[in-house]
Design a protein around this motif. Structure first.
Motif, short mmCIF file in Angstrom:
data_model
loop_
_atom_site.label_atom_id
_atom_site.label_comp_id
_atom_site.label_asym_id
_atom_site.label_seq_id
_atom_site.Cartn_x
_atom_site.Cartn_y
_atom_site.Cartn_z
N VAL A 1 0.84 -1.21 0.00
CA VAL A 1 0.00 0.00 0.00
C VAL A 1 0.87 1.25 0.00
CG1 VAL A 1 -1.68 1.32 1.33
CG2 VAL A 1 -1.95 -1.15 1.09
N LEU A 2 1.94 1.23 0.80
CA LEU A 2 2.84 2.39 0.85
C LEU A 2 3.52 2.62 -0.50
CD1 LEU A 2 4.00 4.55 2.73
CD2 LEU A 2 5.89 2.97 3.25
N TYR B 1 2.31 1.76 -3.41
CA TYR B 1 1.28 2.27 -4.31
C TYR B 1 1.06 3.76 -4.11
CZ TYR B 1 -3.50 3.40 -5.73
OH TYR B 1 -4.60 4.02 -6.25
N ILE B 2 1.00 4.19 -2.86
CA ILE B 2 0.74 5.60 -2.57
C ILE B 2 1.90 6.47 -3.05
CG2 ILE B 2 0.40 7.29 -0.73
CD1 ILE B 2 -0.99 5.06 0.85
N VAL C 1 0.48 6.96 -6.88
CA VAL C 1 -0.37 8.12 -6.64
C VAL C 1 0.43 9.43 -6.70
CG1 VAL C 1 -1.89 9.24 -4.97
CG2 VAL C 1 -2.01 6.77 -5.31
N ALA D 1 -5.18 12.86 -1.38
CA ALA D 1 -4.43 11.66 -1.72
C ALA D 1 -3.89 10.98 -0.46
CB ALA D 1 -3.29 12.01 -2.67
N SER E 1 -6.79 9.24 1.37
CA SER E 1 -7.18 8.00 0.68
C SER E 1 -6.18 6.90 0.96
CB SER E 1 -7.29 8.27 -0.82
OG SER E 1 -8.25 9.25 -1.10
N GLY E 2 -4.89 7.25 0.98
CA GLY E 2 -3.86 6.24 1.25
C GLY E 2 -3.96 5.68 2.65
#
Length: 402
Positions: free
Chosen positions: A43-44, A46-47, A51, A336, A339-340
């Motif tokens: 997830v990190l 991806y952010i 993003v 952003a 959302s993360g």
């Protein structure tokens, strides 16, 4: 009533002056911990990677308003039936200069000296007749007189005569040298939200450079002058094929500007796409391939109106501008990030599923995670009877009182 009021006051007091915190259980399980950290790391990544770095989620975005000006240059020479002719821009570009969508003529079929009158239909095998009864008015697209011409076995029509014969397309194309024509594109864009105006004639493109450059994606990617043959080849077509029957080419001018950097880095990129044309790259052959249209040149000869009909085959070029600019803004940045942070909850959900439903000790983990309370039933007490009230009261003493 007083009791209800007290209950309501106590409820409001608890709501405003008490804080509830969720219960947390520290689980020492390597497999679950590794799964949790892997998901959090994903997830990190991806952010940060997608993003923020790739999509630039910290920026506010604006699209461009654009204008396009074009100019063709080049001359062709033909010698058909010992008739020499020079073709310049005014002859082979339709419509007039300057539009973002235009046609460059590469081949044609001309029918000279047409005048209005009666003549037999073209003997192409589609409009056969054996008697006048086969030539009823309205049976075909042309206006028929109702007569069948015996030497051609076709109906007589009232039209511009002689009729056009386009059954045989010139091969090789008459204007094969059109591949050496050059196209000059001048494009201006405006990003209203950021008050930015740019042109494809950027800082390094001056008059001296324009006078000697020719676009090449590696050596001269900013040159605004393009060779027609190169445009066709880079769009995936063979020039000889598309020049014979015509086709359509899309020229994309792509602006992707990061206004957090210097404005000098805001430069266009050119891309070329073959649209509906000769069908060279199509696995299944398409109907009605190519591109063509007709126009006429009218004149008067011996007090009679005549015309030269031209069926033109050419390369239709459409210039499309796509502009996007982004600049840092605190609102999309916080959006952003929020959302993360919310996506991080996925790791907790997955690990809870492992603990509570898949691991062998799932019952133990359930007992640690969830705290159950049992509500005991209170038996109602009856008021004492009259006999019970009359009985003497017995007092029990402890051993210390004795």
């Amino acid at each position: 009533m007083r009791k209800m009021k007290s209950t309501i006051q106590r409820s409001f007091s608890n709501f405003f002056f008490e804080y509830e915190t969720p219960r947390q259980v520290l689980v020492r399980n390597r497999r679950v911990a590794v799964v949790c950290r892997i998901i959090q790391l994903g997830v990190l990544s991806y952010i940060i990677g997608w993003v923020f770095m790739y999509e630039k989620g910290y920026q506010t975005v604006d699209t461009a308003i654009s204008s396009v000006f074009t100019k063709m240059k080049g001359v062709s020479y033909t010698n058909i039936s010992e008739v020499a002719r020079i073709w310049d821009v005014a002859d082979y570009v339709f419509p007039e200069q300057g539009d973002s969508s235009f046609v460059v003529m590469t081949n044609y079929i001309s029918t000279v000296g047409q005048k209005q009158g009666t003549c037999p239909e073209l003997p192409d095998g589609k409009n056969k007749c054996t008697s006048d009864a086969d030539c009823d008015e309205g049976k075909y697209k042309r206006h028929m007189t109702g007569k069948c011409v015996t030497n051609t076995s076709t109906c007589e029509i009232f039209s511009w005569c002689p009729v056009e014969d386009d059954r045989r397309i010139p091969d090789p194309p008459i204007l094969q040298t059109a591949e050496n024509y050059t196209l000059f594109i001048k494009n201006s864009i405006t990003f209203r939200q950021f008050n930015v105006v740019r042109s494809n004639l950027v800082e390094s493109v001056d008059q001296n450079y324009i006078g000697r450059c020719l676009y090449h994606p590696k050596t001269d990617p900013l040159c605004p002058i393009f060779r027609l043959g190169d445009i066709v080849e880079r769009s995936g077509f063979n020039f000889s094929d598309i020049a014979r029957v015509g086709g359509a080419i899309g020229v994309l001018i792509d602006w992707d500007c990061d206004l957090d950097l210097s404005i000098r880095h805001c430069k266009p990129k050119y891309e070329f796409y073959g649209l509906y044309g000769t069908g060279k790259n199509d696995k299944v052959e398409k109907p009605s391939l190519g591109y063509n249209f007709r126009f006429a040149k009218y004149y008067v000869e011996d007090n009679e109106e005549k015309r030269t009909l031209m069926k033109v085959f050419g390369v239709r070029i459409g210039i499309i501008v796509h502009g996007r600019a982004g600049k840092f803004d605190i609102i999309p940045t916080f959006t952003a990030i929020g959302s993360g942070v919310g996506i991080f909850g996925v790791a907790t959900v997955v690990c809870d599923l492992l603990l509570l439903y898949l691991l062998p000790k799932r019952d133990f983990y359930k007992s640690m995670k969830f705290k159950h309370t049992e509500v005991q039933d209170v038996e109602p007490t009856l008021p004492p009877s009259q006999k019970e009230k009359e009985l003497p009261k017995v007092t029990y003493l402890s051993t210390a009182d004795r």
